[in-house]
Scaffold this motif. Structure first.
Motif, PDB file in Angstrom:
ATOM      1  N   LEU A 264     -13.076   3.768   7.447  1.00 22.10           N
ATOM      2  CA  LEU A 264     -11.766   3.993   7.958  1.00 22.10           C
ATOM      3  C   LEU A 264     -11.627   3.458   9.627  1.00 22.10           C
ATOM      4  CD1 LEU A 264     -11.098   7.461   6.465  1.00 22.10           C
ATOM      5  CD2 LEU A 264     -10.091   5.531   6.078  1.00 22.10           C
ATOM      6  N   ARG A 265     -10.689   2.869   9.726  1.00 21.34           N
ATOM      7  CA  ARG A 265     -10.503   2.210  11.363  1.00 21.34           C
ATOM      8  C   ARG A 265      -9.012   2.303  11.562  1.00 21.34           C
ATOM      9  NH1 ARG A 265     -11.440  -2.396   8.276  1.00 21.34           N
ATOM     10  NH2 ARG A 265      -9.909  -3.971   8.634  1.00 21.34           N
ATOM     11  N   GLU A 266      -8.717   2.729  12.740  1.00 22.78           N
ATOM     12  CA  GLU A 266      -7.376   2.818  13.053  1.00 22.78           C
ATOM     13  C   GLU A 266      -6.663   1.296  13.030  1.00 22.78           C
ATOM     14  OE1 GLU A 266      -4.720   4.510  16.747  1.00 22.78           O
ATOM     15  OE2 GLU A 266      -6.805   4.496  17.113  1.00 22.78           O
ATOM     16  N   GLY A 267      -5.277   1.392  12.414  1.00 22.07           N
ATOM     17  CA  GLY A 267      -4.504   0.215  12.310  1.00 22.07           C
ATOM     18  C   GLY A 267      -4.814  -0.403  10.975  1.00 22.07           C
ATOM     19  N   MET A 268      -5.711  -0.339  10.305  1.00 26.69           N
ATOM     20  CA  MET A 268      -5.904  -0.790   8.894  1.00 26.69           C
ATOM     21  C   MET A 268      -4.902  -0.363   8.158  1.00 26.69           C
ATOM     22  SD  MET A 268      -9.175   1.268   7.335  1.00 26.69           S
ATOM     23  CE  MET A 268      -9.538  -0.182   6.298  1.00 26.69           C
ATOM     24  N   THR A 269      -4.447  -1.467   7.285  1.00 29.46           N
ATOM     25  CA  THR A 269      -3.300  -1.237   6.214  1.00 29.46           C
ATOM     26  C   THR A 269      -4.048  -0.195   4.853  1.00 29.46           C
ATOM     27  OG1 THR A 269      -3.780  -3.052   4.775  1.00 29.46           O
ATOM     28  CG2 THR A 269      -2.063  -3.092   6.661  1.00 29.46           C
ATOM     29  N   GLU A 270      -3.342   0.422   4.192  1.00 22.78           N
ATOM     30  CA  GLU A 270      -3.637   1.057   3.187  1.00 22.78           C
ATOM     31  C   GLU A 270      -4.362   0.026   2.100  1.00 22.78           C
ATOM     32  OE1 GLU A 270      -0.656   4.759   2.407  1.00 22.78           O
ATOM     33  OE2 GLU A 270      -0.374   2.779   1.109  1.00 22.78           O
ATOM     34  N   MET A 271      -3.701  -1.177   1.919  1.00 22.13           N
ATOM     35  CA  MET A 271      -4.307  -2.154   0.913  1.00 22.13           C
ATOM     36  C   MET A 271      -5.640  -2.799   1.438  1.00 22.13           C
ATOM     37  SD  MET A 271      -4.728  -4.301  -1.414  1.00 22.13           S
ATOM     38  CE  MET A 271      -2.709  -4.321  -2.308  1.00 22.13           C
TER      39      MET A 271
ATOM     40  N   VAL B  37       4.833  -3.443  -8.946  1.00 20.72           N
ATOM     41  CA  VAL B  37       3.185  -2.911  -8.716  1.00 20.72           C
ATOM     42  C   VAL B  37       3.469  -1.714  -8.064  1.00 20.72           C
ATOM     43  CG1 VAL B  37       1.022  -3.716  -8.510  1.00 20.72           C
ATOM     44  CG2 VAL B  37       2.884  -5.406  -8.808  1.00 20.72           C
ATOM     45  N   PRO B  38       3.372  -0.752  -8.362  1.00 17.60           N
ATOM     46  CA  PRO B  38       3.742   0.575  -7.937  1.00 17.60           C
ATOM     47  C   PRO B  38       1.996   1.123  -7.946  1.00 17.60           C
ATOM     48  CG  PRO B  38       4.341   0.955 -10.237  1.00 17.60           C
ATOM     49  CD  PRO B  38       4.149  -0.531  -9.686  1.00 17.60           C
ATOM     50  N   LEU B  39       1.266   0.282  -7.505  1.00 20.19           N
ATOM     51  CA  LEU B  39      -0.334   0.666  -7.421  1.00 20.19           C
ATOM     52  C   LEU B  39      -0.732   0.505  -6.146  1.00 20.19           C
ATOM     53  CD1 LEU B  39      -1.215  -0.762 -11.291  1.00 20.19           C
ATOM     54  CD2 LEU B  39      -0.475   1.526 -10.531  1.00 20.19           C
ATOM     55  N   LEU B  40      -2.138   0.377  -6.129  1.00 22.87           N
ATOM     56  CA  LEU B  40      -2.797   0.271  -4.971  1.00 22.87           C
ATOM     57  C   LEU B  40      -2.323   0.693  -3.710  1.00 22.87           C
ATOM     58  CD1 LEU B  40      -3.582  -3.588  -5.856  1.00 22.87           C
ATOM     59  CD2 LEU B  40      -5.203  -1.566  -5.942  1.00 22.87           C
ATOM     60  N   GLY B  41      -1.926   0.117  -2.680  1.00 23.09           N
ATOM     61  CA  GLY B  41      -1.247   0.611  -1.457  1.00 23.09           C
ATOM     62  C   GLY B  41      -0.593  -0.194  -0.832  1.00 23.09           C
ATOM     63  N   SER B  42       0.176  -0.023   0.255  1.00 18.96           N
ATOM     64  CA  SER B  42       0.961  -0.756   1.112  1.00 18.96           C
ATOM     65  C   SER B  42       0.245  -1.634   2.145  1.00 18.96           C
ATOM     66  CB  SER B  42       1.790   0.274   1.893  1.00 18.96           C
ATOM     67  OG  SER B  42       2.695  -0.333   2.858  1.00 18.96           O
ATOM     68  N   ARG B  43       0.841  -2.703   2.220  1.00 24.07           N
ATOM     69  CA  ARG B  43       0.434  -3.648   3.123  1.00 24.07           C
ATOM     70  C   ARG B  43       1.215  -3.419   4.400  1.00 24.07           C
ATOM     71  NH1 ARG B  43      -2.180  -7.991   0.431  1.00 24.07           N
ATOM     72  NH2 ARG B  43      -1.473  -8.468  -1.676  1.00 24.07           N
ATOM     73  N   GLU B  44       2.047  -2.657   4.705  1.00 21.65           N
ATOM     74  CA  GLU B  44       2.853  -2.316   5.988  1.00 21.65           C
ATOM     75  C   GLU B  44       2.094  -0.835   6.497  1.00 21.65           C
ATOM     76  OE1 GLU B  44       5.019  -3.174   3.016  1.00 21.65           O
ATOM     77  OE2 GLU B  44       4.260  -5.239   4.036  1.00 21.65           O
ATOM     78  N   ARG B  45       1.886   0.068   5.691  1.00 22.42           N
ATOM     79  CA  ARG B  45       1.595   1.274   6.204  1.00 22.42           C
ATOM     80  C   ARG B  45       0.227   1.395   6.803  1.00 22.42           C
ATOM     81  NH1 ARG B  45       0.058   5.782   8.421  1.00 22.42           N
ATOM     82  NH2 ARG B  45       1.049   7.861   7.744  1.00 22.42           N
ATOM     83  N   ARG B  46       0.213   1.500   7.924  1.00 23.21           N
ATOM     84  CA  ARG B  46      -1.152   1.265   8.623  1.00 23.21           C
ATOM     85  C   ARG B  46      -1.759   2.787   9.257  1.00 23.21           C
ATOM     86  NH1 ARG B  46      -2.467  -3.662  10.280  1.00 23.21           N
ATOM     87  NH2 ARG B  46      -0.968  -5.059   9.868  1.00 23.21           N
TER      88      ARG B  46
ATOM     89  N   LYS C  66      -3.170   5.575  11.395  1.00 22.87           N
ATOM     90  CA  LYS C  66      -2.931   6.029  12.822  1.00 22.87           C
ATOM     91  C   LYS C  66      -3.605   7.367  13.218  1.00 22.87           C
ATOM     92  CE  LYS C  66       1.674   8.125  12.207  1.00 22.87           C
ATOM     93  NZ  LYS C  66       1.899   7.843  10.738  1.00 22.87           N
ATOM     94  N   ARG C  67      -3.819   7.784  14.248  1.00 20.28           N
ATOM     95  CA  ARG C  67      -4.519   8.978  14.505  1.00 20.28           C
ATOM     96  C   ARG C  67      -3.829  10.048  14.232  1.00 20.28           C
ATOM     97  NH1 ARG C  67      -4.873  12.573  18.838  1.00 20.28           N
ATOM     98  NH2 ARG C  67      -7.085  13.300  19.484  1.00 20.28           N
ATOM     99  N   GLY C  68      -4.254  11.097  13.553  1.00 20.31           N
ATOM    100  CA  GLY C  68      -3.635  12.325  13.209  1.00 20.31           C
ATOM    101  C   GLY C  68      -3.419  12.071  11.571  1.00 20.31           C
ATOM    102  N   ASP C  69      -3.698  11.154  10.898  1.00 20.73           N
ATOM    103  CA  ASP C  69      -3.130  10.896   9.631  1.00 20.73           C
ATOM    104  C   ASP C  69      -4.069  11.633   8.688  1.00 20.73           C
ATOM    105  OD1 ASP C  69      -0.910   9.303   9.492  1.00 20.73           O
ATOM    106  OD2 ASP C  69      -2.125   7.415   9.384  1.00 20.73           O
ATOM    107  N   LEU C  70      -3.506  12.221   7.509  1.00 23.82           N
ATOM    108  CA  LEU C  70      -4.524  12.556   6.380  1.00 23.82           C
ATOM    109  C   LEU C  70      -4.665  11.479   5.540  1.00 23.82           C
ATOM    110  CD1 LEU C  70      -5.162  14.903   4.198  1.00 23.82           C
ATOM    111  CD2 LEU C  70      -3.024  14.752   3.346  1.00 23.82           C
ATOM    112  N   VAL C  71      -5.964  11.224   5.079  1.00 28.00           N
ATOM    113  CA  VAL C  71      -6.249  10.268   4.159  1.00 28.00           C
ATOM    114  C   VAL C  71      -6.510  10.934   3.076  1.00 28.00           C
ATOM    115  CG1 VAL C  71      -7.876   8.282   3.752  1.00 28.00           C
ATOM    116  CG2 VAL C  71      -7.317   8.595   6.170  1.00 28.00           C
ATOM    117  N   PHE C  72      -5.833  10.386   1.729  1.00 24.43           N
ATOM    118  CA  PHE C  72      -5.931  10.947   0.470  1.00 24.43           C
ATOM    119  C   PHE C  72      -6.744   9.824  -0.375  1.00 24.43           C
ATOM    120  CE2 PHE C  72      -4.026  11.450  -3.640  1.00 24.43           C
ATOM    121  CZ  PHE C  72      -4.354  12.784  -3.940  1.00 24.43           C
TER     122      PHE C  72
END
Length: 400
Positions: free
Chosen positions: A167-174, A232-241, A243-249
């Motif tokens: 995990l690193r700040e600014g990376m996309t879900e994809m 393709v409602p799978l994998l993850g977004s190429r836009e959602r990055r 950020k600090r304070g995010d929950l990662v699921f």
């Protein structure tokens, strides 16, 4: 013989077929012929996943007819009777007379395939064998538990030890999901996760940052995901990055030698989550422990479900096992060669548990503006309660 993940022992195959026949005798005393086409059941009963059909006459030897690849089936499998087949016509002589009723995987077999089969194997009626096969597969042998324990250890290493370093700040879900997949395969994951639900597709799992994990999906589970697109409602977004304070699921299956475990881990990236989310998460962990403790031989899944759900506070039940109106009606599910096996810890499942059944228990709760908190681990039914094979970290791991 070439077999990178091991050959299913002959005694194992013999035991599985014997238990299936006994189950059919008990449930359908007049059964005549069972036929398997689905590759998961073919693998379970023959030890190879080739294109063909398994004919199981009540009063004769079972025959695995293989269209492609016969050579590979012979190379991989210790099943006692394997024969080649160019078409159903080639196999028609295996059975000496027409049948009144044939039992099939009715949840799986397309009508067109059934019609082609019927041209050469005449019969009057079809009945389902799905329930009987599912019951046989639900109780795991020592061999199967060994595979699942290996999968569980890979799962634990990846989600409890490796993910924080990805995990690193600014990376996309994809970007995160592709890095996660690479690490899972490196650690021993088979690279594919299989489901039995009709039309279910899953590339890696349900993975999301923050509110992505409560976004609605067609998948019958508590979590969510933006996915790539409507197509393709799978994998993850190429836009959602991130950020600090995010929950990662992270809710992913892991497989070794065909057998899966299921595990969910959550992480707090860069800063703690709101107290509401932390308290809800801890309550979910308590629910998992209570549910797992009830996974004993003789316990009834529907009774476990009602007992656990009945003790939840009304306020907590809101957005429990989902978000909004999208709430899953179970607390856990059987798992093995597929992630979504029978039985299910839910209403309507009234047959008592047996030792060495395996369940994924996944209490989760959606929190508006935060995402999906909660946990999931895989447990073996034992006289002492559920034995976890995927690790014991409580989740909400801080990643600062």
């Amino acid at each position: 013989m070439h077999s990178s993940d091991g050959t299913v022992p002959e005694a194992e195959l013999k035991d599985r077929m014997g238990r299936f026949r006994a189950r059919m005798d008990a449930d359908n005393p007049d059964w005549e012929l069972a036929v398997f086409f689905g590759k998961i059941n073919l693998y379970y009963f023959t030890g190879t996943m080739q294109d063909g059909m398994l004919l199981v006459p009540r009063d004769d030897e079972a025959v695995f007819r293989v269209r492609r690849s016969y050579e590979r089936a012979c190379d991989e499998s210790l099943f006692p009777c394997i024969r080649p087949m160019g078409s159903f016509r080639d196999a028609a002589g295996d059975l000496g007379h027409p049948f009144g009723t044939v039992h099939l995987e009715t949840e799986l077999v397309p009508l067109a395939l059934l019609q082609r089969f019927r041209k050469h194997f005449p019969f009057d009626h079809t009945q389902s064998l799905d329930r009987q096969a599912a019951k046989v597969r639900a109780v795991k042998s020592a061999y199967e538990l060994g595979c699942m324990e290996r999968a569980g250890e890979v799962h634990r290493r990846v989600l409890e030890e490796r993910v924080p370093g990805l995990l690193r700040e600014g990376m996309t879900e994809m970007a995160f999901i592709t890095a996660l997949y690479d690490v899972m395969v490196e650690e021993g994951h088979q690279g594919i996760v299989r489901f039995g639900g009709f039309g279910t597709e899953m590339a890696v799992g349900q993975v999301g940052f923050g509110e992505s994990s409560i976004y609605p999906t067609c998948f019958d589970g508590p979590g969510g995901s933006y996915g790539l697109s409507p197509a393709v409602p799978l994998l993850g977004s190429r836009e959602r990055r991130l950020k600090r304070g995010d929950l990662v699921f992270v809710d992913v299956g892991c497989g070794v030698a065909g057998y899966h475990t299921d595990k969910t881990m959550t992480y707090m990236f860069g800063a703690p989550l709101p107290d509401e989310a932390v308290l809800a998460h801890r309550r979910c962990v308590e629910v998992q422990h209570r549910t797992a403790a009830m996974l004993r031989p003789g316990a009834v899944p529907s009774a476990i479900y009602d007992a656990v759900m009945g003790d939840l506070e009304p306020a907590f039940r809101e957005n429990f096992m989902g978000f909004g109106a999208r709430q899953a009606k179970f607390l856990g599910h059987g798992i093995g060669l597929q992630v979504d096996e029978m039985p299910v810890i839910a209403r309507g499942f009234d047959d008592p548990l047996e030792e060495n059944m395996v369940f994924a228990v996944e209490p989760k709760k959606g929190i508006r503006g935060v995402g999906m908190v909660g946990t999931e681990n895989t447990f073996v039914v034992t006289p002492a309660g559920g034995r976890c094979i995927t690790g014991d970290h409580p989740g909400l791991m801080p990643v600062w």
